[in-house]
Design a protein around this motif. Structure first.
Motif, PDB file in Angstrom:
ATOM      1  N   ALA A 158       0.754  -1.250  -0.059  1.00  0.00           N
ATOM      2  CA  ALA A 158      -0.140  -0.160  -0.110  1.00  0.00           C
ATOM      3  C   ALA A 158       0.864   1.499   0.002  1.00  0.00           C
ATOM      4  O   ALA A 158       1.936   1.108   0.441  1.00  0.00           O
ATOM      5  CB  ALA A 158      -1.097  -0.050   1.301  1.00  0.00           C
ATOM      6  N   VAL A 159       0.339   2.284  -0.309  1.00  0.00           N
ATOM      7  CA  VAL A 159       1.032   3.624  -0.700  1.00  0.00           C
ATOM      8  C   VAL A 159       0.269   4.676  -0.138  1.00  0.00           C
ATOM      9  O   VAL A 159      -0.704   4.840  -0.705  1.00  0.00           O
ATOM     10  CB  VAL A 159       1.742   3.867  -1.970  1.00  0.00           C
ATOM     11  N   ILE A 160       0.846   5.604   0.690  1.00  0.00           N
ATOM     12  CA  ILE A 160       0.338   6.931   1.020  1.00  0.00           C
ATOM     13  C   ILE A 160       1.275   7.955   0.803  1.00  0.00           C
ATOM     14  O   ILE A 160       2.304   8.008   1.137  1.00  0.00           O
ATOM     15  CB  ILE A 160      -0.109   6.875   2.729  1.00  0.00           C
ATOM     16  N   ALA A 161       0.922   8.756  -0.219  1.00  0.00           N
ATOM     17  CA  ALA A 161       1.614   9.896  -0.601  1.00  0.00           C
ATOM     18  C   ALA A 161       0.893  11.299  -0.648  1.00  0.00           C
ATOM     19  O   ALA A 161      -0.008  11.608  -1.524  1.00  0.00           O
ATOM     20  CB  ALA A 161       1.955   9.536  -2.295  1.00  0.00           C
ATOM     21  N   GLY A 162       1.413  12.124   0.267  1.00  0.00           N
ATOM     22  CA  GLY A 162       1.024  13.109   0.459  1.00  0.00           C
ATOM     23  C   GLY A 162       1.863  14.635   0.100  1.00  0.00           C
ATOM     24  O   GLY A 162       3.177  14.406  -0.123  1.00  0.00           O
ATOM     25  N   GLY A 163       1.143  15.291  -0.934  1.00  0.00           N
ATOM     26  CA  GLY A 163       1.787  16.494  -1.472  1.00  0.00           C
ATOM     27  C   GLY A 163       2.796  16.118  -2.367  1.00  0.00           C
ATOM     28  O   GLY A 163       3.916  16.577  -2.332  1.00  0.00           O
ATOM     29  N   ALA A 164       2.617  14.849  -3.153  1.00  0.00           N
ATOM     30  CA  ALA A 164       3.845  14.399  -4.095  1.00  0.00           C
ATOM     31  C   ALA A 164       3.544  14.605  -5.304  1.00  0.00           C
ATOM     32  O   ALA A 164       2.807  14.905  -6.034  1.00  0.00           O
ATOM     33  CB  ALA A 164       3.417  12.656  -3.884  1.00  0.00           C
ATOM     34  N   PRO A 183      -0.009  -1.334  -5.981  1.00  0.00           N
ATOM     35  CA  PRO A 183      -0.921  -1.585  -4.640  1.00  0.00           C
ATOM     36  C   PRO A 183      -2.145  -0.447  -4.575  1.00  0.00           C
ATOM     37  O   PRO A 183      -1.954   0.573  -5.263  1.00  0.00           O
ATOM     38  CB  PRO A 183       0.153  -1.674  -3.734  1.00  0.00           C
ATOM     39  N   PRO A 184      -2.784  -0.561  -3.677  1.00  0.00           N
ATOM     40  CA  PRO A 184      -3.832   0.355  -3.348  1.00  0.00           C
ATOM     41  C   PRO A 184      -3.058   1.768  -2.892  1.00  0.00           C
ATOM     42  O   PRO A 184      -1.939   1.726  -2.179  1.00  0.00           O
ATOM     43  CB  PRO A 184      -4.546   0.028  -2.162  1.00  0.00           C
ATOM     44  N   PHE A 185      -3.399   2.998  -3.399  1.00  0.00           N
ATOM     45  CA  PHE A 185      -2.756   4.442  -3.337  1.00  0.00           C
ATOM     46  C   PHE A 185      -3.785   5.090  -2.481  1.00  0.00           C
ATOM     47  O   PHE A 185      -5.069   5.200  -2.620  1.00  0.00           O
ATOM     48  CB  PHE A 185      -2.699   4.947  -4.457  1.00  0.00           C
ATOM     49  N   TYR A 186      -3.395   5.926  -1.609  1.00  0.00           N
ATOM     50  CA  TYR A 186      -4.038   7.207  -1.078  1.00  0.00           C
ATOM     51  C   TYR A 186      -3.260   8.340  -1.195  1.00  0.00           C
ATOM     52  O   TYR A 186      -2.147   8.501  -0.619  1.00  0.00           O
ATOM     53  CB  TYR A 186      -4.142   6.828   0.767  1.00  0.00           C
ATOM     54  N   ALA A 230      -0.718  14.785  -8.625  1.00  0.00           N
ATOM     55  CA  ALA A 230      -1.310  13.734  -7.935  1.00  0.00           C
ATOM     56  C   ALA A 230      -2.462  13.262  -8.558  1.00  0.00           C
ATOM     57  O   ALA A 230      -2.809  12.061  -8.590  1.00  0.00           O
ATOM     58  CB  ALA A 230      -1.085  13.888  -6.485  1.00  0.00           C
ATOM     59  N   LYS A 231      -3.282  14.253  -9.057  1.00  0.00           N
ATOM     60  CA  LYS A 231      -4.904  13.893  -9.394  1.00  0.00           C
ATOM     61  C   LYS A 231      -4.704  13.252 -10.624  1.00  0.00           C
ATOM     62  O   LYS A 231      -5.408  12.153 -10.903  1.00  0.00           O
ATOM     63  CB  LYS A 231      -5.559  15.149  -9.567  1.00  0.00           C
ATOM     64  N   GLN A 232      -3.666  13.487 -11.496  1.00  0.00           N
ATOM     65  CA  GLN A 232      -3.627  12.862 -12.692  1.00  0.00           C
ATOM     66  C   GLN A 232      -3.145  11.404 -12.494  1.00  0.00           C
ATOM     67  O   GLN A 232      -3.860  10.403 -13.118  1.00  0.00           O
ATOM     68  CB  GLN A 232      -2.556  13.311 -13.666  1.00  0.00           C
ATOM     69  N   MET A 233      -2.251  11.030 -11.436  1.00  0.00           N
ATOM     70  CA  MET A 233      -1.601   9.706 -11.227  1.00  0.00           C
ATOM     71  C   MET A 233      -3.012   8.762 -10.629  1.00  0.00           C
ATOM     72  O   MET A 233      -3.321   7.881 -10.785  1.00  0.00           O
ATOM     73  CB  MET A 233      -0.852   9.760 -10.050  1.00  0.00           C
ATOM     74  N   HIS A 234      -3.810   9.592  -9.612  1.00  0.00           N
ATOM     75  CA  HIS A 234      -4.906   8.657  -9.196  1.00  0.00           C
ATOM     76  C   HIS A 234      -5.855   8.333 -10.123  1.00  0.00           C
ATOM     77  O   HIS A 234      -6.364   7.513 -10.220  1.00  0.00           O
ATOM     78  CB  HIS A 234      -5.573   9.870  -8.160  1.00  0.00           C
ATOM     79  N   ARG A 235      -6.297   9.153 -11.103  1.00  0.00           N
ATOM     80  CA  ARG A 235      -7.189   8.943 -12.205  1.00  0.00           C
ATOM     81  C   ARG A 235      -6.622   7.849 -13.235  1.00  0.00           C
ATOM     82  O   ARG A 235      -7.138   6.679 -13.338  1.00  0.00           O
ATOM     83  CB  ARG A 235      -7.408  10.158 -13.134  1.00  0.00           C
ATOM     84  N   LYS A 236      -5.172   7.937 -13.377  1.00  0.00           N
ATOM     85  CA  LYS A 236      -4.540   6.718 -14.260  1.00  0.00           C
ATOM     86  C   LYS A 236      -4.760   5.200 -13.353  1.00  0.00           C
ATOM     87  O   LYS A 236      -4.809   4.296 -13.924  1.00  0.00           O
ATOM     88  CB  LYS A 236      -3.162   6.850 -14.751  1.00  0.00           C
ATOM     89  N   THR A 248      -6.893   0.181 -10.036  1.00  0.00           N
ATOM     90  CA  THR A 248      -6.434  -0.011  -8.645  1.00  0.00           C
ATOM     91  C   THR A 248      -6.839   0.660  -7.814  1.00  0.00           C
ATOM     92  O   THR A 248      -7.309   2.056  -8.262  1.00  0.00           O
ATOM     93  CB  THR A 248      -4.752   0.498  -9.136  1.00  0.00           C
ATOM     94  N   PRO A 249      -7.294   0.382  -6.696  1.00  0.00           N
ATOM     95  CA  PRO A 249      -7.947   1.377  -5.603  1.00  0.00           C
ATOM     96  C   PRO A 249      -7.049   2.676  -5.363  1.00  0.00           C
ATOM     97  O   PRO A 249      -5.986   2.197  -4.880  1.00  0.00           O
ATOM     98  CB  PRO A 249      -7.999   0.169  -4.431  1.00  0.00           C
ATOM     99  N   SER A 250      -7.634   3.519  -5.326  1.00  0.00           N
ATOM    100  CA  SER A 250      -6.991   4.704  -5.240  1.00  0.00           C
ATOM    101  C   SER A 250      -7.930   5.810  -4.704  1.00  0.00           C
ATOM    102  O   SER A 250      -9.225   5.898  -5.039  1.00  0.00           O
ATOM    103  CB  SER A 250      -6.488   5.258  -6.415  1.00  0.00           C
ATOM    104  N   VAL A 251      -7.410   6.444  -3.744  1.00  0.00           N
ATOM    105  CA  VAL A 251      -8.369   7.637  -3.046  1.00  0.00           C
ATOM    106  C   VAL A 251      -7.515   9.015  -3.241  1.00  0.00           C
ATOM    107  O   VAL A 251      -6.367   9.011  -3.038  1.00  0.00           O
ATOM    108  CB  VAL A 251      -8.336   7.146  -1.356  1.00  0.00           C
ATOM    109  N   PHE A 252      -8.278  10.105  -3.410  1.00  0.00           N
ATOM    110  CA  PHE A 252      -7.686  11.228  -3.556  1.00  0.00           C
ATOM    111  C   PHE A 252      -8.306  12.356  -2.824  1.00  0.00           C
ATOM    112  O   PHE A 252      -9.588  12.431  -2.897  1.00  0.00           O
ATOM    113  CB  PHE A 252      -7.562  11.740  -5.169  1.00  0.00           C
ATOM    114  N   ILE A 253      -7.530  12.901  -1.782  1.00  0.00           N
ATOM    115  CA  ILE A 253      -8.253  13.729  -0.812  1.00  0.00           C
ATOM    116  C   ILE A 253      -7.621  15.350  -1.139  1.00  0.00           C
ATOM    117  O   ILE A 253      -6.428  15.402  -0.949  1.00  0.00           O
ATOM    118  CB  ILE A 253      -8.045  13.438   0.366  1.00  0.00           C
ATOM    119  N   SER A 254      -8.333  16.226  -1.493  1.00  0.00           N
ATOM    120  CA  SER A 254      -7.942  17.602  -1.577  1.00  0.00           C
ATOM    121  C   SER A 254      -8.099  18.300  -0.328  1.00  0.00           C
ATOM    122  O   SER A 254      -9.493  18.399  -0.064  1.00  0.00           O
ATOM    123  CB  SER A 254      -8.645  18.185  -2.842  1.00  0.00           C
TER     124      SER A 254
END
Length: 198
Positions: A80-86, A129-132, A147-153, A159-165
């Motif tokens: 799993a991956v958590i990526a903030g301000g990436a 893996p799942p991304f947040y 990051a939003k573009q990567m979330h969409r891809k 792939t499970p992915s969550v994007f929080i603005s």
């Protein structure tokens, strides 16, 4: 930690991160680590490296020096991956900008392949893996769109992915927002449950 530029240019940083994951697996019994439940968490430059850990594989020429145990190298994959301000890609960098030359070693105009190689989005596959992601809505250092573009891809790949603005906050304010960690923890509980739980 990992080696820093300008003394150590990319990909030294991701080499160090991958070596850390392999080291944990090679010492899993000694330190009571579950080798099947390793997540990567990072913010800003650390978020970029966490995203690279989640998308790159052994064939991507970024593994670095590998120590083996019984002639069997441990995997550097994370679950799993958590990526903030990436920063997730570098297409927004002006081709002539020298901003990242200290780290990449060239401008995007002179070596576009190097910038592509440093872009987590470039490596997205069905094996991710799942991304947040969480990103400040008013981030003036790293574009939210990266990051939003990567979330969409990732989502397009299934792939499970969550994007929080994070409303009203910039890069540093989002980093300092301890409340954001609750969402990260909930994400890990969902995608990396303890053994024997649903």
């Amino acid at each position: 930690n990992y080696r820093h530029a300008p003394e150590h240019k990319f990909p030294a940083q991701i080499h160090d991160c991958k070596q850390a994951v392999r080291w944990m697996r090679n010492h899993a019994t000694q330190y009571s680590i579950d080798p099947e439940r390793i997540a990567a968490f990072g913010y800003s430059a650390g978020g970029h490296l966490a995203a690279l850990l989640g998308t790159t594989s052994a064939g991507d020429q970024l593994k670095g020096p590998v120590e083996t145990t019984n002639n069997d190298p441990a995997s550097a994959r994370v679950q799993a991956v958590i990526a903030g301000g990436a920063v997730c890609d570098f297409s927004w960098i002006d081709p002539e900008s020298r901003l990242l030359k200290y780290w990449i070693g060239a401008t995007r105009e002179s070596d576009p392949a190097a910038y592509l190689a440093a872009s987590p989005t470039h490596y997205i596959s069905g094996e991710a893996p799942p991304f947040y992601f969480y990103h400040g809505e008013k981030d003036a250092i790293v574009p939210l769109s990266s990051a939003k573009q990567m979330h969409r891809k990732l989502t397009d790949q299934g792939t499970p992915s969550v994007f929080i603005s994070v409303a009203g906050k910039g890069h540093l304010a989002t980093f300092g927002d301890i409340g954001q960690l609750e969402g990260c923890i909930d994400f890990l509980r969902k995608h990396m449950p303890a053994r024997g739980t649903n």
